[in-house]
Design a protein around this motif. Structure first.
Motif, PDB file in Angstrom:
ATOM      1  N   PHE B  96      39.316  32.322  22.339  1.00 15.20           N
ATOM      2  CA  PHE B  96      39.854  33.144  23.598  1.00 15.20           C
ATOM      3  C   PHE B  96      39.529  32.361  24.550  1.00 15.20           C
ATOM      4  O   PHE B  96      39.263  32.786  25.794  1.00 15.20           O
ATOM      5  N   GLU B  97      39.633  30.963  24.461  1.00 21.42           N
ATOM      6  CA  GLU B  97      39.377  29.952  25.640  1.00 21.42           C
ATOM      7  C   GLU B  97      40.206  30.046  26.732  1.00 21.42           C
ATOM      8  O   GLU B  97      39.740  30.405  27.767  1.00 21.42           O
ATOM      9  N   GLU B  98      41.650  30.157  26.457  1.00 17.15           N
ATOM     10  CA  GLU B  98      42.785  30.067  27.349  1.00 17.15           C
ATOM     11  C   GLU B  98      42.756  31.497  27.957  1.00 17.15           C
ATOM     12  O   GLU B  98      42.869  31.762  29.288  1.00 17.15           O
ATOM     13  N   ASP B  99      42.473  32.543  27.214  1.00 12.18           N
ATOM     14  CA  ASP B  99      42.525  33.991  27.747  1.00 12.18           C
ATOM     15  C   ASP B  99      41.131  34.095  28.670  1.00 12.18           C
ATOM     16  O   ASP B  99      41.444  34.644  29.811  1.00 12.18           O
ATOM     17  N   ALA B 100      39.989  33.417  28.253  1.00 15.99           N
ATOM     18  CA  ALA B 100      38.732  33.748  29.095  1.00 15.99           C
ATOM     19  C   ALA B 100      39.163  33.144  30.538  1.00 15.99           C
ATOM     20  O   ALA B 100      38.757  33.579  31.639  1.00 15.99           O
ATOM     21  N   VAL B 101      39.777  31.860  30.557  1.00 19.29           N
ATOM     22  CA  VAL B 101      39.949  31.320  31.885  1.00 19.29           C
ATOM     23  C   VAL B 101      40.925  31.996  32.799  1.00 19.29           C
ATOM     24  O   VAL B 101      40.382  32.158  33.978  1.00 19.29           O
ATOM     25  N   ALA B 102      41.920  32.845  32.224  1.00 18.79           N
ATOM     26  CA  ALA B 102      42.766  33.481  32.874  1.00 18.79           C
ATOM     27  C   ALA B 102      42.225  34.808  33.386  1.00 18.79           C
ATOM     28  O   ALA B 102      42.037  35.444  34.580  1.00 18.79           O
ATOM     29  N   LEU B 103      41.199  35.320  32.496  1.00 18.33           N
ATOM     30  CA  LEU B 103      40.455  36.593  32.666  1.00 18.33           C
ATOM     31  C   LEU B 103      39.658  36.501  33.736  1.00 18.33           C
ATOM     32  O   LEU B 103      39.332  37.296  34.587  1.00 18.33           O
ATOM     33  N   LEU B 104      38.789  35.138  33.910  1.00 10.69           N
ATOM     34  CA  LEU B 104      37.756  35.145  34.647  1.00 10.69           C
ATOM     35  C   LEU B 104      38.189  34.222  35.993  1.00 10.69           C
ATOM     36  O   LEU B 104      37.187  33.991  36.699  1.00 10.69           O
ATOM     37  N   ASP B 105      39.319  34.298  36.253  1.00  8.40           N
ATOM     38  CA  ASP B 105      39.801  33.352  37.367  1.00  8.40           C
ATOM     39  C   ASP B 105      40.014  34.242  38.680  1.00  8.40           C
ATOM     40  O   ASP B 105      41.048  34.847  39.249  1.00  8.40           O
ATOM     41  N   ALA B 106      38.902  34.576  39.267  1.00  9.75           N
ATOM     42  CA  ALA B 106      38.635  35.457  40.422  1.00  9.75           C
ATOM     43  C   ALA B 106      37.351  35.026  41.313  1.00  9.75           C
ATOM     44  O   ALA B 106      36.316  34.832  40.316  1.00  9.75           O
ATOM     45  N   PRO B 107      37.207  35.261  42.346  1.00  9.83           N
ATOM     46  CA  PRO B 107      35.727  35.174  42.949  1.00  9.83           C
ATOM     47  C   PRO B 107      34.923  36.303  42.568  1.00  9.83           C
ATOM     48  O   PRO B 107      35.488  37.511  42.255  1.00  9.83           O
ATOM     49  N   LEU B 108      33.785  36.093  42.232  1.00  7.09           N
ATOM     50  CA  LEU B 108      32.714  37.158  41.614  1.00  7.09           C
ATOM     51  C   LEU B 108      32.831  38.538  42.118  1.00  7.09           C
ATOM     52  O   LEU B 108      33.148  39.502  41.710  1.00  7.09           O
ATOM     53  N   ALA B 109      33.066  38.447  43.597  1.00  4.50           N
ATOM     54  CA  ALA B 109      33.172  39.634  44.585  1.00  4.50           C
ATOM     55  C   ALA B 109      34.477  40.640  44.199  1.00  4.50           C
ATOM     56  O   ALA B 109      34.361  41.708  44.353  1.00  4.50           O
ATOM     57  N   ASP B 110      35.407  39.999  43.619  1.00  3.17           N
ATOM     58  CA  ASP B 110      36.542  40.690  43.181  1.00  3.17           C
ATOM     59  C   ASP B 110      36.966  40.628  41.545  1.00  3.17           C
ATOM     60  O   ASP B 110      37.819  41.070  41.318  1.00  3.17           O
ATOM     61  N   LEU B 111      35.930  40.102  41.002  1.00  4.95           N
ATOM     62  CA  LEU B 111      36.114  39.820  39.443  1.00  4.95           C
ATOM     63  C   LEU B 111      36.502  41.020  38.721  1.00  4.95           C
ATOM     64  O   LEU B 111      37.219  41.088  37.890  1.00  4.95           O
ATOM     65  N   GLY B 112      35.586  42.302  38.991  1.00  6.60           N
ATOM     66  CA  GLY B 112      35.972  43.597  38.210  1.00  6.60           C
ATOM     67  C   GLY B 112      37.296  43.937  38.521  1.00  6.60           C
ATOM     68  O   GLY B 112      38.005  44.196  37.489  1.00  6.60           O
ATOM     69  N   ARG B 113      37.867  43.936  39.818  1.00  3.47           N
ATOM     70  CA  ARG B 113      39.371  44.571  40.015  1.00  3.47           C
ATOM     71  C   ARG B 113      40.182  43.246  39.175  1.00  3.47           C
ATOM     72  O   ARG B 113      41.095  44.027  38.695  1.00  3.47           O
ATOM     73  N   HIS B 114      39.912  42.155  39.360  1.00  2.00           N
ATOM     74  CA  HIS B 114      40.833  41.174  38.789  1.00  2.00           C
ATOM     75  C   HIS B 114      40.945  41.344  37.276  1.00  2.00           C
ATOM     76  O   HIS B 114      41.934  41.293  36.720  1.00  2.00           O
ATOM     77  N   MET B 115      39.523  41.565  36.725  1.00  2.34           N
ATOM     78  CA  MET B 115      39.744  41.693  35.247  1.00  2.34           C
ATOM     79  C   MET B 115      40.461  42.661  34.809  1.00  2.34           C
ATOM     80  O   MET B 115      41.225  42.680  33.762  1.00  2.34           O
ATOM     81  N   VAL B 116      40.244  44.028  35.282  1.00  6.01           N
ATOM     82  CA  VAL B 116      41.269  45.128  35.298  1.00  6.01           C
ATOM     83  C   VAL B 116      42.625  45.106  35.098  1.00  6.01           C
ATOM     84  O   VAL B 116      43.273  45.397  34.226  1.00  6.01           O
ATOM     85  N   ARG B 117      43.028  44.247  36.127  1.00 10.46           N
ATOM     86  CA  ARG B 117      44.443  44.204  36.620  1.00 10.46           C
ATOM     87  C   ARG B 117      44.921  43.181  35.587  1.00 10.46           C
ATOM     88  O   ARG B 117      45.944  43.503  35.094  1.00 10.46           O
ATOM     89  N   HIS B 118      44.301  42.122  35.396  1.00  9.13           N
ATOM     90  CA  HIS B 118      44.834  41.150  34.367  1.00  9.13           C
ATOM     91  C   HIS B 118      45.005  41.814  32.863  1.00  9.13           C
ATOM     92  O   HIS B 118      45.944  41.412  32.332  1.00  9.13           O
ATOM     93  N   VAL B 119      43.783  42.728  32.461  1.00 14.02           N
ATOM     94  CA  VAL B 119      44.329  43.437  31.258  1.00 14.02           C
ATOM     95  C   VAL B 119      45.380  44.053  31.053  1.00 14.02           C
ATOM     96  O   VAL B 119      46.268  44.011  30.373  1.00 14.02           O
ATOM     97  N   LEU B 120      45.679  45.092  32.198  1.00 16.16           N
ATOM     98  CA  LEU B 120      46.658  45.759  32.347  1.00 16.16           C
ATOM     99  C   LEU B 120      47.958  45.081  32.443  1.00 16.16           C
ATOM    100  O   LEU B 120      49.225  45.404  31.763  1.00 16.16           O
ATOM    101  N   VAL B 121      48.088  44.153  33.385  1.00 12.22           N
ATOM    102  CA  VAL B 121      49.261  43.010  33.453  1.00 12.22           C
ATOM    103  C   VAL B 121      49.689  42.581  32.252  1.00 12.22           C
ATOM    104  O   VAL B 121      51.152  42.499  31.782  1.00 12.22           O
ATOM    105  N   SER B 122      48.726  41.974  31.686  1.00 10.03           N
ATOM    106  CA  SER B 122      48.864  41.404  30.448  1.00 10.03           C
ATOM    107  C   SER B 122      49.791  42.266  29.422  1.00 10.03           C
ATOM    108  O   SER B 122      50.631  41.858  28.677  1.00 10.03           O
TER     109      SER B 122
END
Lengths: 216, 216
Positions: B96-122
């Motif tokens: 999951f190495e590469e996936d985790a890099v993309a999944l967690l690629d956001a500032p902490l304050a916006d990480l929740g929304r980023h991760m949700v968006r990343h899953v759906l867009v993927s």
């Protein structure tokens, strides 16, 4: 992590690697005592755990009654006595009807916490999970579609019917999403933190997230 | 629900019933154009989608290079050209190495929304999901344990390391739980509401739930 006497989680998808799946697993440790020593409900539960275990690893068409019997530590005729035939047995795994009744058995205001607690208690005490088996739908080809249809109607739609306000269908699916994820984390990922935390601690942290979808 | 040209979701666990899995599926519709017309990255992506599709249905030991090639609409030698050997190919699915890099690629304050968006867009645009394949761990016996170990270290622990405050490990697992559940609802249950809702609508509703674990 506890393994209560008869309801040990050995037959559960959550516990895939404690046994090779060939022959009776740890869950069958009760077998030498013989079915006569179990009551009917415990035996039925052991059979259903065995079916669920195999259902997480093999296409339904490839699962034999013999394999179920071996894993449950009972005889195939005993399975037929309790469930009639193989189709009736598998129908129990394909349906979420009874699970949904227990999962949704709380007032709306407390439903989020109840559902989180119910998932965790089911996994730790019954070695089963009310919703987790939906994740194995891809294994079962056209039967997987039946599993999906049942899940959507029996869990999602039933929860949505309880909700007022706009977008009840979407909110119900998001609440169920949160529950499914907890089931996966506990039962499949086996996250060391969720598995060692106090259940009520998780209920306090995660329940409000589920509830936010229900009554926001 | 959209099926962009090369990255059609046919090879994804989310789409198990559109194809029998025998021979080239819909994802191989590009095949007649020939590999020469694809660029290397698109071909690699098609191969990985095929591996992931099969990995959701068969124990890894039972998956042949030929089956991967057929499903991806390429030749087995082409797979070897890109991935070296079967082990290297499967290592891509187990990590999951590469996936985790993309999944967690956001500032902490916006990480929740980023991760949700990343899953759906993927799921909607790449026909893949950064985390969903962990749910098929029970299929793969001892290799499933490798999958779990990787997932916990590469996703859970990495997220926990970003968090401050008490119980970072538990909070990370709960945040990942919420994401996993959304992946399952979208990709396996195929909930009609989450699949038709606007992605940003789901991000608004569900992102805060994930975020609450990260920065509360």
């Amino acid at each position: 992590m506890t393994t209560p006497s008869v309801t040990a989680p050995a037959g559960h998808p959550a516990e895939p690697d404690r046994s090779t799946g060939a022959g009776p697993g740890p869950g069958a440790a009760e077998a030498p005592r013989g079915p006569a020593r179990r009551d009917a409900e415990a035996t039925k539960a052991a059979i259903l755990r065995a079916v669920r275990h195999l259902h997480a690893r093999h296409a339904q068409a490839d699962i034999t009654l013999k394999a179920v019997a071996e894993r449950a530590g009972v005889s195939a005729p005993l399975i037929l006595k309790y469930f009639g035939n193989k189709d009736t047995l598998f129908a129990q795994v394909m349906s979420f009807e009874e699970d949904a009744v227990a999962l949704l058995d709380a007032p709306l205001a407390d439903l989020g916490r109840h559902m989180v607690r119910h998932v965790l208690v089911s996994q730790t005490e019954q070695g089963a999970d009310p919703v987790l088996r939906i994740v194995f739908a891809p294994l079962h080809r056209e039967r997987g579609e039946t599993l999906r249809t049942n899940f959507r109607a029996q869990v999602g739609d039933r929860l949505a019917a309880r909700l007022s306000g706009p977008d009840a269908g979407l909110r119900a699916e998001l609440a169920v999403s949160a529950l499914l994820g907890l089931s996966v984390m506990f039962g499949i990922v086996r996250g060391p933190h969720v598995r060692t935390a106090d259940i009520e601690d998780i209920v306090e942290r995660y329940g409000p997230l589920v509830q936010a979808q229900l009554t926001s």
